[in-house]
Motif scaffolding. Structure first.
Motif, PDB file in Angstrom:
ATOM      1  N   VAL A   1       0.841  -1.206   0.000  1.00  0.00           N
ATOM      2  CA  VAL A   1       0.000   0.000   0.000  1.00  0.00           C
ATOM      3  C   VAL A   1       0.876   1.256   0.000  1.00  0.00           C
ATOM      4  CG1 VAL A   1      -1.774   1.288   1.257  1.00  0.00           C
ATOM      5  CG2 VAL A   1      -1.862  -1.210   1.208  1.00  0.00           C
TER       6      VAL A   1
ATOM      7  N   SER B   1      -9.024   6.427  -0.924  1.00  0.00           N
ATOM      8  CA  SER B   1     -10.153   5.791  -0.237  1.00  0.00           C
ATOM      9  C   SER B   1      -9.889   4.294  -0.173  1.00  0.00           C
ATOM     10  CB  SER B   1     -11.457   6.062  -0.988  1.00  0.00           C
ATOM     11  OG  SER B   1     -12.513   5.318  -0.439  1.00  0.00           O
ATOM     12  N   TYR B   2     -10.295   3.679   0.942  1.00  0.00           N
ATOM     13  CA  TYR B   2     -10.112   2.239   1.095  1.00  0.00           C
ATOM     14  C   TYR B   2     -11.467   1.588   1.381  1.00  0.00           C
ATOM     15  CZ  TYR B   2     -10.102   3.622   6.018  1.00  0.00           C
ATOM     16  OH  TYR B   2     -10.435   4.174   7.229  1.00  0.00           O
TER      17      TYR B   2
ATOM     18  N   LYS C   1     -11.480   7.072   4.172  1.00  0.00           N
ATOM     19  CA  LYS C   1     -10.486   7.824   3.396  1.00  0.00           C
ATOM     20  C   LYS C   1      -9.307   8.139   4.303  1.00  0.00           C
ATOM     21  CE  LYS C   1     -12.273  12.499   4.223  1.00  0.00           C
ATOM     22  NZ  LYS C   1     -11.130  13.010   4.979  1.00  0.00           N
TER      23      LYS C   1
ATOM     24  N   LEU D   1      -2.721   6.294   3.118  1.00  0.00           N
ATOM     25  CA  LEU D   1      -3.423   5.014   3.072  1.00  0.00           C
ATOM     26  C   LEU D   1      -2.700   3.921   3.856  1.00  0.00           C
ATOM     27  CD1 LEU D   1      -4.593   4.923  -0.661  1.00  0.00           C
ATOM     28  CD2 LEU D   1      -6.093   4.806   1.330  1.00  0.00           C
ATOM     29  N   LYS D   2      -1.390   3.868   3.727  1.00  0.00           N
ATOM     30  CA  LYS D   2      -0.626   2.796   4.374  1.00  0.00           C
ATOM     31  C   LYS D   2      -0.774   2.860   5.894  1.00  0.00           C
ATOM     32  CE  LYS D   2       3.888   0.542   4.055  1.00  0.00           C
ATOM     33  NZ  LYS D   2       3.550  -0.400   2.987  1.00  0.00           N
TER      34      LYS D   2
ATOM     35  N   ARG E   1      -3.070   4.400   7.719  1.00  0.00           N
ATOM     36  CA  ARG E   1      -4.436   4.190   8.177  1.00  0.00           C
ATOM     37  C   ARG E   1      -4.798   2.711   8.150  1.00  0.00           C
ATOM     38  NH1 ARG E   1      -8.802   7.367   8.359  1.00  0.00           N
ATOM     39  NH2 ARG E   1      -7.294   8.766   9.332  1.00  0.00           N
ATOM     40  N   LEU E   2      -4.512   2.033   7.051  1.00  0.00           N
ATOM     41  CA  LEU E   2      -4.874   0.620   6.942  1.00  0.00           C
ATOM     42  C   LEU E   2      -4.108  -0.238   7.952  1.00  0.00           C
ATOM     43  CD1 LEU E   2      -5.167   0.379   3.061  1.00  0.00           C
ATOM     44  CD2 LEU E   2      -6.977  -0.158   4.688  1.00  0.00           C
TER      45      LEU E   2
ATOM     46  N   TYR F   1      -8.184  -0.465  -2.274  1.00  0.00           N
ATOM     47  CA  TYR F   1      -7.979   0.972  -2.092  1.00  0.00           C
ATOM     48  C   TYR F   1      -7.834   1.639  -3.458  1.00  0.00           C
ATOM     49  CZ  TYR F   1      -3.076  -0.358  -2.753  1.00  0.00           C
ATOM     50  OH  TYR F   1      -1.905  -0.870  -3.253  1.00  0.00           O
TER      51      TYR F   1
ATOM     52  N   VAL G   1      -6.131   5.175  -4.987  1.00  0.00           N
ATOM     53  CA  VAL G   1      -5.285   6.344  -4.733  1.00  0.00           C
ATOM     54  C   VAL G   1      -5.880   7.562  -5.429  1.00  0.00           C
ATOM     55  CG1 VAL G   1      -2.984   7.352  -5.086  1.00  0.00           C
ATOM     56  CG2 VAL G   1      -3.220   4.930  -4.467  1.00  0.00           C
TER      57      VAL G   1
ATOM     58  N   SER H   1     -10.370  12.334  -2.351  1.00  0.00           N
ATOM     59  CA  SER H   1     -10.596  11.197  -1.441  1.00  0.00           C
ATOM     60  C   SER H   1     -11.969  11.280  -0.808  1.00  0.00           C
ATOM     61  CB  SER H   1      -9.542  11.176  -0.328  1.00  0.00           C
ATOM     62  OG  SER H   1      -8.252  11.018  -0.846  1.00  0.00           O
TER      63      SER H   1
ATOM     64  N   GLU I   1     -14.973   8.743  -1.346  1.00  0.00           N
ATOM     65  CA  GLU I   1     -15.514   8.057  -0.168  1.00  0.00           C
ATOM     66  C   GLU I   1     -17.040   8.181  -0.116  1.00  0.00           C
ATOM     67  OE1 GLU I   1     -14.946   8.223   4.677  1.00  0.00           O
ATOM     68  OE2 GLU I   1     -15.031  10.082   3.530  1.00  0.00           O
TER      69      GLU I   1
END
Length: 599
Positions: A16, A22-23, A37, A41-42, A44-45, A69, A71, A78, A82
Motif C-alpha cells: 500500500v 479511499s479504502y 479515506k 493510506l498505508k 491508516r490501513l 484501495y 489512490v 478522497s 468516499e
C-alpha cells in the motif's frame, strides 16, 4: 480471522502506498462493509490490523477478509470518492443517521396569493419561496403554521377554487378565488409573518392580545381560551434562546465529543442571532473522529437545507468541506461564537456521558447474545439476519414482510414488502413465493447474503425455506422459532429439525423475541397499509380477477374505496363479471370485518 487471511492482509499491506485515497473493507462474501479515506493510506490501513481495537471496531476487523484501495491526487478527491462509494454500497459499518428523515421547514410560497405551509423536501423546490427553519420540534412547526394561518387570512387551498370555501366564512381566508384583494394588504400580511418567523413576535403577540380582549368582552370564553393558548405557545413552545452575537448571524454550528467507540454530535441552528433549535446524535465511532464528523455533516445536508455559513470546531478541514459543500465554512478562536462552539461541545459531552453506561451495557448484551447464537448454531459469524412473516385476510390476499437485523440492530433501510399472487391460498405457499423472490434477486443482483435466516414458525416453515434455497443452489443457515403448547416461543429449530432449548431469561431469547415481534408488526402494518382507505389502487391489486384495465375503469367511475363499498352489485357488474364482482364484495366485507376486529 484465520492465519491464512492474516498472512494475505499482511502481504497486501506491504504494497500500500503512503498517498491519499479511499479504502474499502470486504467480508467473506466479497461485500464492502466499510469505506474510509485517509491522507496516508498505508498508515491508516495498518492501524486496523496492528493497533489495539475494541467494541464495534473489533467487530469490523473480525469481519474483514480483504481490502481494496483507490489512490487519489488530493484529500478532496478522497472525500468525494468516499462519499460516492458509501452511497453506492451503503456499507454496514459506516455512520448511519438514526433519523434519516429531513427536518420540517416553514414555507411562505412565492405566488400571487401566498400560502404558508410545512415542507420537508425543500431541495426539490425550484421556485423562490421563503424558507424558515429547520424546526427540530415538529409540533412547534405545526403550531406556528396553524397559529399564523388563523391570524392572517392567506390563501389556504392548493389551487384556487371556483367558489368561496369554509376558510373564507371562518375569516381565515380573504376569498382570493372571487374577491379582489389589494396587493398592499397581502404585502402587509407577508411582512408581519416574515418578521415573526425571524424571531420578532411583538406584532403577532399584540394582535393576539387585542383579539383576546375582544373575545373576553364578548363573553366568547371558548375563543378566549384558544387565543390564550396561542400566546402561551409563543412564550413556551416557540421560545428561542437569545445569543449575544452583536448582529443577526445565520449559520449552522457543529461540534462533537468522542469517548471510547462513541461519537456524540451536537448541531446548533442559529437564525437571526437566535438559537433556533438543535439536534443531538450519538453514533458508533470506528475511525478518526474528525473524518467521521465530516462524513456525518455531508450526509446531514443530503436531506436538509444548506445554510449560508457553517461553523465547525477548529480540528476539521474547513477548506475540504468548503469545496465539497460549496458554502462558507468558518472556525472562530475567540468571541461569542467561540463560546457557542464550546457550548456545543459541552452539550455533546454531557449527552454522551449521560447515555454511555446504557450504551456500553446494551453493546455488551448484544455481543453476548450474538456469541450465544454463534455457539449454539456452531457458526463462525452471525451478523446479518433476515426474518420473514406473512399477513392475510381470512386465509386469502396474502402479503409478506422481511426485516433485516445487523448485529441484532434493526436495519430499516433493508426491510422489504412483498405483494403475493392472488392464487396463493395458504401460509406455506405464500412463504415459498416470498423466499424465492428474495433469494433469486440476491443471486441476480449480487446482493449481500444474510448469515442466518430466521423463520417465524416450526418444521414446515424451515423445510419450505430449505427447499427454496436448495432450488437456487444457495447455502445459508436457517432456523425456525417454534412455539410451545402455550403459544410462547421457547425452542430454536435448525434446518435438520433438531430442537435447541433457549433459556427465557437469556439475552439471546430477548433479541430473538424482538426480531419475531418486529417482523410480525411489519407484515401486519403492510397489510393494513394496503387495506387503508387511501390505498384504493393497492386494495384492487389484491383482489382476484381485477387487472390493470378493470382497475382503471373502477378508479375512473367510483374514485374512492368508500363509493365502491356503497355501490350496488349492478353498478359493479357494469365493469366486472358477476364472479369478480362477488369476489370484490366478499373481499371488501372481509377487509371491513378484519379492521373492526383489530380496533
Amino acid at each position: 480471522m484465520t492465519e491464512e487471511i492474516k498472512k494475505h492482509i499482511k502481504n497486501k499491506l506491504s504494497l500500500v502506498p503512503t498517498k491519499p485515497g479511499s479504502y474499502q473493507m470486504k467480508n467473506k462474501d466479497d461485500i464492502i462493509i466499510y469505506v474510509g479515506k485517509a491522507k496516508n493510506l498505508k498508515n491508516r490501513l495498518k492501524s486496523y490490523f496492528t493497533g489495539r481495537v475494541s467494541g464495534k471496531t473489533e467487530m469490523l476487523v473480525n469481519d474483514i477478509v480483504d481490502f481494496d484501495y483507490i489512490v487519489t491526487s488530493s484529500e478532496l478527491e478522497s472525500l468525494i470518492l468516499e462519499i460516492t462509494l458509501i452511497k453506492k454500497y451503503d456499507p454496514k459499518y459506516n455512520i448511519l443517521l438514526k433519523d434519516d428523515k429531513s427536518y420540517p421547514y416553514i414555507e411562505l410560497t412565492n405566488e400571487k396569493y401566498p400560502r404558508l405551509k410545512i415542507v420537508r423536501n425543500i431541495k426539490r423546490k425550484k421556485n423562490k419561496s421563503r424558507i424558515f427553519g429547520p424546526y427540530p420540534n415538529v409540533t412547534a412547526a405545526r403550531k406556528t403554521v396553524n397559529m399564523l394561518n388563523r391570524l392572517y387570512p392567506l390563501r389556504k387551498c392548493e389551487t384556487l377554487k371556483k367558489d368561496l370555501c369554509l376558510y373564507y366564512h371562518l375569516g381565515e381566508c380573504l376569498g382570493f378565488c372571487e374577491k379582489q384583494v389589494e396587493e398592499d394588504k397581502i404585502q402587509t400580511m407577508t411582512a408581519e409573518i416574515i418578521s415573526f418567523l425571524k424571531g420578532n413576535s411583538e406584532k403577532v403577540t399584540k394582535k393576539l392580545k387585542e383579539d383576546l380582549e375582544k373575545a373576553s368582552e364578548a363573553l366568547n370564553f371558548e375563543k378566549a381560551i384558544e387565543l390564550k393558548q396561542m400566546l402561551e405557545d409563543i412564550e413556551i413552545t416557540l421560545r428561542r434562546q437569545k445569543i449575544d452575537l452583536n448582529k443577526n448571524y445565520n449559520f449552522d454550528l457543529f461540534n462533537y465529543y468522542q469517548q471510547d467507540n462513541y461519537l456524540s454530535i451536537e448541531v446548533f441552528f442559529i437564525r437571526e442571532g437566535l438559537l433556533f433549535g438543535k439536534h443531538s446524535e450519538i453514533v458508533t465511532s470506528l475511525d478518526d473522529a474528525k473524518e467521521e464528523l465530516e462524513e456525518y455533516i455531508i450526509k446531514f445536508y443530503e436531506k436538509n437545507l444548506l445554510p449560508k455559513e457553517l461553523v465547525v470546531a477548529s480540528e476539521l478541514e474547513n477548506s475540504i468541506l468548503e469545496e465539497y459543500l460549496q458554502i462558507k465554512v468558518s472556525t472562530y478562536q475567540k468571541g461569542s461564537i467561540k463560546k457557542l462552539i464550546d457550548l456545543a461541545r459541552e452539550n455533546a459531552r454531557i449527552a454522551l456521558e449521560e447515555k454511555q453506561e446504557n450504551l456500553n451495557r446494551d453493546e455488551k448484551i448484544r455481543m453476548d447474545a450474538l456469541n450465544e447464537l454463534k455457539n449454539l448454531l456452531q457458526l463462525d459469524s452471525v451478523s446479518r439476519i433476515e426474518s420473514f412473516d406473512n399477513s392475510h385476510l381470512f386465509g386469502t390476499f396474502y402479503v409478506g414482510g422481511m426485516v433485516v437485523f445487523d448485529d441484532f440492530l434493526p436495519n430499516k433501510n433493508e426491510y422489504r414488502k412483498f405483494k403475493i399472487s392472488v392464487e396463493v391460498k395458504d401460509d406455506l405457499s405464500a412463504m415459498k413465493e416470498v423466499l424465492y423472490r428474495r433469494y433469486f434477486r440476491i443471486l441476480m443482483d449480487n446482493l449481500q447474503k444474510p448469515d442466518l435466516i430466521i423463520m417465524d414458525g416450526g418444521e414446515l416453515q424451515v423445510m419450505a425455506a430449505k427447499e427454496i434455497l436448495e432450488s437456487l443452489h444457495l447455502t445459508i443457515p436457517i432456523v425456525g422459532l417454534k412455539k410451545d403448547d402455550h403459544h410462547r416461543t421457547s425452542i430454536l429449530l435448525n434446518e435438520d429439525l433438531e430442537e435447541m432449548q433457549i433459556q427465557k431469561d437469556s439475552n439471546l431469547f430477548l433479541f430473538l423475541s424482538k426480531i419475531q415481534e418486529e417482523v410480525h408488526r411489519f407484515a401486519i402494518s403492510y397489510h393494513r397499509e394496503i387495506r387503508s382507505k387511501g390505498s384504493l389502487s393497492s386494495v384492487l391489486d389484491m383482489c382476484e380477477g381485477i387487472g390493470p384495465v378493470r382497475k382503471k375503469a373502477l378508479l375512473k367511475k367510483f374514485g374512492s374505496l368508500k363509493k365502491i363499498k356503497e355501490a350496488p352489485r349492478e353498478e359493479l357488474t357494469e365493469i366486472l363479471s358477476e364472479a369478480v364482482a362477488d369476489n370484490l364484495i366478499a373481499f371488501l366485507k372481509g377487509m371491513e370485518e378484519k379492521e373492526n376486529s383489530e380496533k
